[in-house]
Enzyme design. Structure first.
Site, PDB file in Angstrom:
ATOM      1  CE1 TYR A  23      -3.142  -2.917   0.294  1.00  0.00           C
ATOM      2  CE2 TYR A  23      -4.165  -1.765   2.132  1.00  0.00           C
ATOM      3  CZ  TYR A  23      -4.170  -2.798   1.216  1.00  0.00           C
ATOM      4  OH  TYR A  23      -5.209  -3.699   1.227  1.00  0.00           O
ATOM      5  CD  GLU A 121       0.709 -13.465  -0.213  1.00  0.00           C
ATOM      6  OE1 GLU A 121       1.337 -14.474   0.084  1.00  0.00           O
ATOM      7  OE2 GLU A 121      -0.364 -13.131   0.328  1.00  0.00           O
TER       8      GLU A 121
HETATM    9  P1  TTP Z   1       1.720  -7.758   3.377  1.00  0.00           P
HETATM   10  O1  TTP Z   1       2.169  -8.431   2.121  1.00  0.00           O
HETATM   11  O2  TTP Z   1       1.527  -8.601   4.592  1.00  0.00           O
HETATM   12  O3  TTP Z   1       2.767  -6.636   3.796  1.00  0.00           O
HETATM   13  P2  TTP Z   1       3.387  -5.467   2.948  1.00  0.00           P
HETATM   14  O4  TTP Z   1       3.254  -5.691   1.482  1.00  0.00           O
HETATM   15  O5  TTP Z   1       2.877  -4.151   3.456  1.00  0.00           O
HETATM   16  O6  TTP Z   1       4.903  -5.521   3.391  1.00  0.00           O
HETATM   17  P3  TTP Z   1       5.991  -6.646   3.073  1.00  0.00           P
HETATM   18  O7  TTP Z   1       6.998  -5.992   2.185  1.00  0.00           O
HETATM   19  O8  TTP Z   1       6.565  -6.990   4.414  1.00  0.00           O
HETATM   20  O9  TTP Z   1       5.323  -7.814   2.415  1.00  0.00           O
HETATM   21  O10 TTP Z   1       0.364  -6.992   3.105  1.00  0.00           O
HETATM   22  C1  TTP Z   1       0.039  -6.444   1.827  1.00  0.00           C
HETATM   23  C2  TTP Z   1      -0.858  -5.243   2.037  1.00  0.00           C
HETATM   24  O11 TTP Z   1      -2.056  -5.656   2.687  1.00  0.00           O
HETATM   25  C3  TTP Z   1      -0.240  -4.199   2.919  1.00  0.00           C
HETATM   26  O12 TTP Z   1       0.572  -3.282   2.184  1.00  0.00           O
HETATM   27  C4  TTP Z   1      -1.423  -3.552   3.548  1.00  0.00           C
HETATM   28  C5  TTP Z   1      -2.492  -4.642   3.574  1.00  0.00           C
HETATM   29  N1  TTP Z   1      -2.648  -5.187   4.939  1.00  0.00           N
HETATM   30  C6  TTP Z   1      -3.704  -4.716   5.722  1.00  0.00           C
HETATM   31  O13 TTP Z   1      -4.503  -3.900   5.271  1.00  0.00           O
HETATM   32  N2  TTP Z   1      -3.825  -5.190   6.987  1.00  0.00           N
HETATM   33  C7  TTP Z   1      -2.972  -6.107   7.524  1.00  0.00           C
HETATM   34  O14 TTP Z   1      -3.125  -6.503   8.675  1.00  0.00           O
HETATM   35  C8  TTP Z   1      -1.896  -6.602   6.696  1.00  0.00           C
HETATM   36  C9  TTP Z   1      -0.935  -7.620   7.226  1.00  0.00           C
HETATM   37  C10 TTP Z   1      -1.775  -6.112   5.417  1.00  0.00           C
END
Ligand code: TTP
Length: 632
Positions: A23, A121
């Site tokens: 995000y 993902e």
């Molecule tokens: P993630 O892939 O868990 O984390 P991320 O992409 O922010 O960071 P990383 O580089 O460590 O992978 O989550 C993807 C998106 O999902 C994240 O940017 C925001 C959203 N999200 C939420 O809204 N609430 C949450 O609790 C989590 C874990 C993620």
């Protein structure tokens, strides 16, 4: 409980691609001044500066964590930029992030079977692409390896910084490697190419894991973040798992993992090697026992599903502390808003992707007055989904009342709701070819209007009055009379008949002369849908709301889906399981392909006209050099 899947005979090349602080990257693209700055995205909430849901790597360098609230993050890192998640209807609006995720999926899907696992993902099955590279243009010269591939982290290789790149280049080109490693090397090069393309076309960086199965690819994709990839050769699996804590594995994060620790003294996946398959089966049942035995050896047969679209749509909102809802009127107010959004999303899924959702599920978190610590859960409730905003609102409210009735167990006591969500699931494709017909029948004016209200209803939008709605044969959508409702069996039989009679009448009224072949086609498509719904067990013989298996399945999906319903105030989309694309390439009408969303169109056009040979010799810019290095 996890189940072991049969393993494929041939070695596969599977990648798991995960966007970095997703995000935040989306917000940085919207506002490039944020690039390279400590930044976090904050959930809409006025309490202590809101909850952080995504944190940039620069901010992580200052000690900012996702578990913090905005005020705390400011204390830890005074220069942090806090960006609010867009808000619509008083809750987070994730559309911006969802469509950014789709841009990435469209690129990744160009190289093989692609499964969208969450908002940020993706799993890729690159076996065919890797085999093709091995045949056509195998990596044979270390100097020619794409820089991004040369920066891969390969488990089992010495990670000495000064020599690392040279060692990796040599590993990727080893002439004496076995065929599994050769395929993996090609997979690593393909993933590096894809990651560079994602960066060039979307400005987003991502990290990836490349292995022979989904489980291993997923376990390592986050190992070296941001903007890096990690490869798991078979020879390093055992060492890797030997030190991997059980709780790191998605399926072992809960009770099963705790039981392994408490009952068997298992701390790492490798510790499982000391138990026989029989012992594990005895302890956890045949399926789970075998699954545990296999994961200890790095074996997992789970397939990458061919799916680019989410498997369900969910809208939810939490009401923490004093915001808890304590009466039906406030629940109705919020449910109406959630349902309105859900209705828009399933409608746009129908319009854009020709997919229909079948099941509506309501989840809530409730506590009884004076019983805040009660462990009793509000039972999730499901019913067949009827298209049209007010119908969804009406059904959701009935589901809520039914759940509350069960939850209260006839006690006349106060209650308070701390979270509410509605989910549309069991989404399936309208059989190929019907999309152009749907458009023809709806007429251009209805492009963004409700397309399939139930056959017995009055259209909600008066402007649609003159349109004909083509709906799949769908017994649940024909509301029976009161007397019919009393007899489940009769209801099914009668309503099915009524539906098709109504359907035929409307179709024959509206179609111009000479369209009998279209009618035939439609009835074929409908009966196919009918059969599918029947086999899915969704044509129920009892009217009304069903709590049921359906709800618990929906709950299981929710629990297992990564990223769906992740945030406390969210509108998640779960990836779908069983409803893969059902196209037969030879049967695809090019006119229909043109109507599909771009990412799917690109994929299908790829099948019809295979993409050009990959130019594996091409050297590209490295991802880390694309943007200035992160400041910490
Ligand atoms: P993630 O892939 O868990 O984390 P991320 O992409 O922010 O960071 P990383 O580089 O460590 O992978 O989550 C993807 C998106 O999902 C994240 O940017 C925001 C959203 N999200 C939420 O809204 N609430 C949450 O609790 C989590 C874990 C993620």
């Amino acid at each position: 409980m996890p189940v072991a899947r049969p393993e494929p005979q041939e070695p596969r090349v599977i990648a798991h691609v995960d966007m970095d602080c997703f995000y935040v990257q989306v917000e940085q693209r919207r506002n490039p001044a944020l690039r390279g700055q400590p930044t976090a995205v904050v959930q809409y909430n006025d309490w202590k500066g809101g909850g952080l849901i995504a944190v940039s790597y620069e901010a992580r360098g200052f000690g900012v964590k996702r578990s913090m609230r905005g005020d705390e993050a400011k204390r830890v890192c005074p220069g942090i930029n806090l960006v609010q998640v867009p808000v619509a209807r008083g809750k987070a609006d994730l559309n911006l992030y969802r469509s950014a995720g789709s841009e990435v999926v469209a690129i990744l899907a160009s190289k093989g079977k692609c499964e969208r696992a969450s908002i940020d993902e993706v799993y890729l099955d690159l076996t065919d692409a890797a085999k093709e590279m091995l045949l056509q243009a195998p990596p044979d010269s270390p100097e020619e390896i794409l820089i991004e591939a040369a920066k891969s982290n390969i488990l089992g290789l010495p990670s000495d910084a000064s020599e690392k790149e040279k060692i990796v280049r040599a590993w990727l080109c080893r002439p004496d490697a076995d065929s599994e490693d050769k395929l993996l090397a090609c997979g690593a090069i393909i993933v590096a190419q894809l990651r560079v393309r994602v960066l060039e076309e979307t400005q987003f960086t991502c990290s990836a894991g490349i292995a022979h199965n989904k489980m291993l690819a997923k376990l390592v994709s986050g190992m070296h973040k941001p903007a890096q990839q990690t490869v798991v050769p078979s020879s390093s699996v055992q060492d890797f798992l030997a030190s991997l804590p059980v709780k790191k594995m998605k399926q072992l994060g809960g009770k099963l993992g705790s039981s392994l620790q408490d009952d068997l003294g298992v701390e790492t996946i490798g510790d499982l090697l000391s138990f026989t398959e029989e012992k594990l089966q005895e302890q956890y049942g045949v399926n789970t026992g075998t699954w545990l035995w296999k994961i200890a050896r790095g074996i997992s047969g789970e397939e990458v599903e061919d799916r680019l679209l989410p498997k369900s749509h969910g809208c939810g909102k939490t009401f923490p502390g004093p915001k808890a809802l304590k009466n039906s009127a406030s629940v109705k107010g919020w449910l109406d808003q959630l349902c309105e959004e859900l209705s828009e999303r399933i409608q746009s899924d129908l319009n854009q992707n020709k997919r229909i959702a079948q099941t509506l599920t309501l989840h809530a978190r409730v506590s009884k007055e004076n019983e805040r610590d009660s462990v009793k859960k509000f039972p999730s409730k499901s019913c067949p989904l009827r298209y049209g905003t007010w119908k969804i609102q009406e059904d959701a409210m009935k589901l809520f009342e039914s759940g509350l009735h069960d939850f209260l167990e006839y006690q006349n006591t106060g209650w308070s709701i701390t979270s509410l969500s509605v989910t549309a699931s069991k989404i399936f494709d309208i059989p190929s070819g019907t999309s152009s017909i749907l458009r023809y029948v709806k007429g251009p004016s209805s492009a963004s209007s409700p397309a399939i209200p139930d056959s017995s209803s009055v259209p909600e939008d008066p402007s649609l009055d003159n349109n004909v709605y083509v709906t799949p044969s769908n017994e649940e959508q024909c509301e029976p009379s009161t007397s019919e409702k009393e007899d489940g069996k009769k209801y099914s039989a009668i309503s099915a008949k009524q539906c098709s009679a109504n359907e035929a009448k409307r179709i024959s009224k509206k179609f111009p002369e000479g369209t009998s072949s279209i009618l035939k086609f439609l009835s074929r498509g409908q009966s196919a849908l009918h059969e599918k719904r029947k086999s899915d067990g969704l044509i129920c013989s009892h009217p009304g709301l069903e709590s049921s298996l359906e709800a618990s399945r929906a709950e299981e999906h929710n629990a297992s889906a990564q990223g769906a319903d992740r945030s406390s105030t969210n509108c998640g989309a779960e990836p779908s399981g069983s409803n893969a694309w059902m196209f037969n390439v030879e049967d695809i009408d090019p006119a229909v392909v043109e109507e599909l969303p771009p990412e799917i169109r690109r994929e299908i056009q790829g099948w019809i006209r295979p993409p050009k040979q990959p130019n594996t010799k091409r050297r590209g810019s490295t991802i880390s050099s694309y943007f200035p290095p992160a400041r910490s």
